[in-house]
Design a protein around this motif. Sequence first.
Motif, PDB file in Angstrom:
ATOM      1  N   TRP A 176     -22.734  38.655 -61.890  1.00  0.00           N
ATOM      2  CA  TRP A 176     -23.741  37.586 -61.854  1.00  0.00           C
ATOM      3  C   TRP A 176     -24.728  37.727 -63.012  1.00  0.00           C
ATOM      4  N   ALA A 177     -25.186  38.954 -63.275  1.00  0.00           N
ATOM      5  CA  ALA A 177     -26.142  39.171 -64.357  1.00  0.00           C
ATOM      6  C   ALA A 177     -25.534  38.799 -65.705  1.00  0.00           C
ATOM      7  N   LYS A 178     -24.234  39.112 -65.890  1.00  0.00           N
ATOM      8  CA  LYS A 178     -23.567  38.758 -67.147  1.00  0.00           C
ATOM      9  C   LYS A 178     -23.479  37.246 -67.316  1.00  0.00           C
ATOM     10  N   LYS A 179     -23.064  36.539 -66.247  1.00  0.00           N
ATOM     11  CA  LYS A 179     -22.929  35.092 -66.332  1.00  0.00           C
ATOM     12  C   LYS A 179     -24.279  34.408 -66.551  1.00  0.00           C
ATOM     13  N   SER A 180     -25.337  35.027 -66.005  1.00  0.00           N
ATOM     14  CA  SER A 180     -26.672  34.443 -66.145  1.00  0.00           C
ATOM     15  C   SER A 180     -27.328  34.795 -67.467  1.00  0.00           C
ATOM     16  N   GLY A 181     -26.676  35.648 -68.265  1.00  0.00           N
ATOM     17  CA  GLY A 181     -27.243  36.025 -69.552  1.00  0.00           C
ATOM     18  C   GLY A 181     -28.386  37.009 -69.444  1.00  0.00           C
ATOM     19  N   ARG A 182     -28.424  37.782 -68.350  1.00  0.00           N
ATOM     20  CA  ARG A 182     -29.487  38.758 -68.157  1.00  0.00           C
ATOM     21  C   ARG A 182     -29.184  40.058 -68.902  1.00  0.00           C
ATOM     22  N   THR A 183     -30.228  40.796 -69.229  1.00  0.00           N
ATOM     23  CA  THR A 183     -30.070  42.087 -69.902  1.00  0.00           C
ATOM     24  C   THR A 183     -29.700  43.153 -68.873  1.00  0.00           C
ATOM     25  N   ILE A 184     -28.625  43.872 -69.132  1.00  0.00           N
ATOM     26  CA  ILE A 184     -28.162  44.932 -68.236  1.00  0.00           C
ATOM     27  C   ILE A 184     -28.352  46.271 -68.947  1.00  0.00           C
ATOM     28  N   ASP A 185     -29.274  47.075 -68.430  1.00  0.00           N
ATOM     29  CA  ASP A 185     -29.537  48.389 -69.019  1.00  0.00           C
ATOM     30  C   ASP A 185     -28.473  49.407 -68.633  1.00  0.00           C
ATOM     31  N   ALA A 186     -27.991  49.321 -67.394  1.00  0.00           N
ATOM     32  CA  ALA A 186     -26.976  50.272 -66.913  1.00  0.00           C
ATOM     33  C   ALA A 186     -26.222  49.634 -65.768  1.00  0.00           C
ATOM     34  N   GLN A 187     -24.993  50.086 -65.568  1.00  0.00           N
ATOM     35  CA  GLN A 187     -24.175  49.591 -64.464  1.00  0.00           C
ATOM     36  C   GLN A 187     -23.404  50.754 -63.855  1.00  0.00           C
ATOM     37  N   TYR A 188     -23.333  50.739 -62.526  1.00  0.00           N
ATOM     38  CA  TYR A 188     -22.651  51.808 -61.793  1.00  0.00           C
ATOM     39  C   TYR A 188     -21.664  51.147 -60.838  1.00  0.00           C
ATOM     40  N   ILE A 189     -20.381  51.265 -61.175  1.00  0.00           N
ATOM     41  CA  ILE A 189     -19.323  50.637 -60.396  1.00  0.00           C
ATOM     42  C   ILE A 189     -18.649  51.701 -59.519  1.00  0.00           C
ATOM     43  N   GLY A 190     -18.248  51.295 -58.316  1.00  0.00           N
ATOM     44  CA  GLY A 190     -17.597  52.225 -57.408  1.00  0.00           C
ATOM     45  C   GLY A 190     -18.569  53.090 -56.634  1.00  0.00           C
ATOM     46  N   VAL A 191     -19.851  52.740 -56.675  1.00  0.00           N
ATOM     47  CA  VAL A 191     -20.871  53.522 -55.958  1.00  0.00           C
ATOM     48  C   VAL A 191     -21.090  52.950 -54.563  1.00  0.00           C
ATOM     49  N   VAL A 192     -21.373  51.645 -54.490  1.00  0.00           N
ATOM     50  CA  VAL A 192     -21.602  50.988 -53.197  1.00  0.00           C
ATOM     51  C   VAL A 192     -20.257  50.716 -52.531  1.00  0.00           C
ATOM     52  N   GLY A 193     -20.165  51.067 -51.270  1.00  0.00           N
ATOM     53  CA  GLY A 193     -18.942  50.820 -50.514  1.00  0.00           C
ATOM     54  C   GLY A 193     -17.974  51.981 -50.522  1.00  0.00           C
ATOM     55  N   GLY A 194     -18.154  52.920 -51.427  1.00  0.00           N
ATOM     56  CA  GLY A 194     -17.280  54.084 -51.476  1.00  0.00           C
ATOM     57  C   GLY A 194     -17.965  55.300 -50.887  1.00  0.00           C
ATOM     58  N   ARG A 195     -17.880  56.412 -51.612  1.00  0.00           N
ATOM     59  CA  ARG A 195     -18.558  57.640 -51.198  1.00  0.00           C
ATOM     60  C   ARG A 195     -19.651  57.946 -52.209  1.00  0.00           C
ATOM     61  N   PRO A 196     -20.871  57.469 -51.967  1.00  0.00           N
ATOM     62  CA  PRO A 196     -21.948  57.649 -52.949  1.00  0.00           C
ATOM     63  C   PRO A 196     -22.254  59.127 -53.190  1.00  0.00           C
ATOM     64  N   ASP A 197     -22.565  59.443 -54.429  1.00  0.00           N
ATOM     65  CA  ASP A 197     -22.938  60.796 -54.819  1.00  0.00           C
ATOM     66  C   ASP A 197     -24.411  60.784 -55.211  1.00  0.00           C
ATOM     67  N   PHE A 198     -25.151  61.782 -54.745  1.00  0.00           N
ATOM     68  CA  PHE A 198     -26.583  61.834 -55.032  1.00  0.00           C
ATOM     69  C   PHE A 198     -26.849  61.953 -56.524  1.00  0.00           C
ATOM     70  N   SER A 199     -25.873  62.488 -57.275  1.00  0.00           N
ATOM     71  CA  SER A 199     -26.069  62.628 -58.717  1.00  0.00           C
ATOM     72  C   SER A 199     -26.235  61.275 -59.399  1.00  0.00           C
ATOM     73  N   VAL A 200     -25.608  60.236 -58.842  1.00  0.00           N
ATOM     74  CA  VAL A 200     -25.766  58.895 -59.415  1.00  0.00           C
ATOM     75  C   VAL A 200     -27.212  58.430 -59.270  1.00  0.00           C
ATOM     76  N   ALA A 201     -27.790  58.649 -58.080  1.00  0.00           N
ATOM     77  CA  ALA A 201     -29.185  58.255 -57.852  1.00  0.00           C
ATOM     78  C   ALA A 201     -30.135  59.081 -58.716  1.00  0.00           C
ATOM     79  N   SER A 202     -29.868  60.382 -58.860  1.00  0.00           N
ATOM     80  CA  SER A 202     -30.770  61.230 -59.648  1.00  0.00           C
ATOM     81  C   SER A 202     -30.691  60.905 -61.136  1.00  0.00           C
ATOM     82  N   SER A 203     -29.476  60.673 -61.654  1.00  0.00           N
ATOM     83  CA  SER A 203     -29.341  60.379 -63.081  1.00  0.00           C
ATOM     84  C   SER A 203     -29.938  59.023 -63.433  1.00  0.00           C
ATOM     85  N   SER A 204     -29.627  58.004 -62.614  1.00  0.00           N
ATOM     86  CA  SER A 204     -30.186  56.677 -62.890  1.00  0.00           C
ATOM     87  C   SER A 204     -31.692  56.663 -62.667  1.00  0.00           C
TER      88      SER A 204
END
Length: 299
Positions: free
Chosen positions: A125-153
């Motif tokens: 949605w952000a890409k289609k709307s022309g919004r600026t994306i600083d970072a993207q994390y795919i496979g995080v929601v709905g899978g097995r989230p790792d705390f390292s993703v939250a700490s790094s971001s």
Amino acid sequence: MATLKEVQSKIVSVKKTRQITSAMKMVATSKLRGSQNAMEAFKPYASKFAEVLGSIAGKSGEEVSPLLVPKEEVKKVALLLCTSDRGLCGGFNINLIDKAVKMLKSELEGKEVSFVCYGKKGRDWAKKSGRTIDAQYIGVVGGRPDFSVASSSGQALINSFLAGDVDEVYLIYSEFQGMAKQVPTVKQILPIPSLEDIVNEEAAAPAKEGTFLPEHICEPSSDALLGKMLPKNIFIQIFDAILQTSTSEHAARMRAMENATKACEDMVDELQTIFNKTRQAGITNDLMDIVGGAEALKG
């Protein structure tokens, strides 16, 4: 009127669709249990951390950390948007995106907004709307989230905030309130609203019978400890949002697939009725042709 073969083909097709939706409901139910267990298992840690943080915050001043100091003028805002990677979960992703759109059109209008996307749907949605994306994390929601993703971001956002690249940071996620209720929620995580909010939140938390709020002894000092704990508090909020969004996604998909299965069953019943009526009409027409032919031979 459709022929018997066409109606029968539709019945077979809808029954196959019902099998698929029923299987997807079972998969979502299984994943929901795992995601909900992970969310419940994280709660004691987050609760105890908030208790210690609230205790230490009561002894410190507001200027103990730059993460507590709001900017004089807010020009740049970062939005952390949590969505799912896959669809077929009703209006789950649409509601979260609508929440972001409302913010953009109201309190964030005229400001430079960038996105940190957790999940493909929000990223697309952000890409289609022309919004600026600083970072993207795919496979995080709905899978097995790792705390390292939250700490790094979270650390990247803290660095941007301290460097002046971002003035405010908001988190948009789905709060899991039950199997039938998932609420799109907005939470400000930077700058941290105030130490009074942390203390009041901890004081408002229901205490178990027979327990007391301990007086924590700080070494080397409460200010030094608070400076280390405030960033971790941001990591915890991001990780908790990911866990709640994951649980909400599976609950929404399970409900959507259950409704789709019921709709298929209703459609099969309607098509079966049409099939019976069509077959009866065909038999009646055949009998009329036979009777008419017999009467013609007699004549």
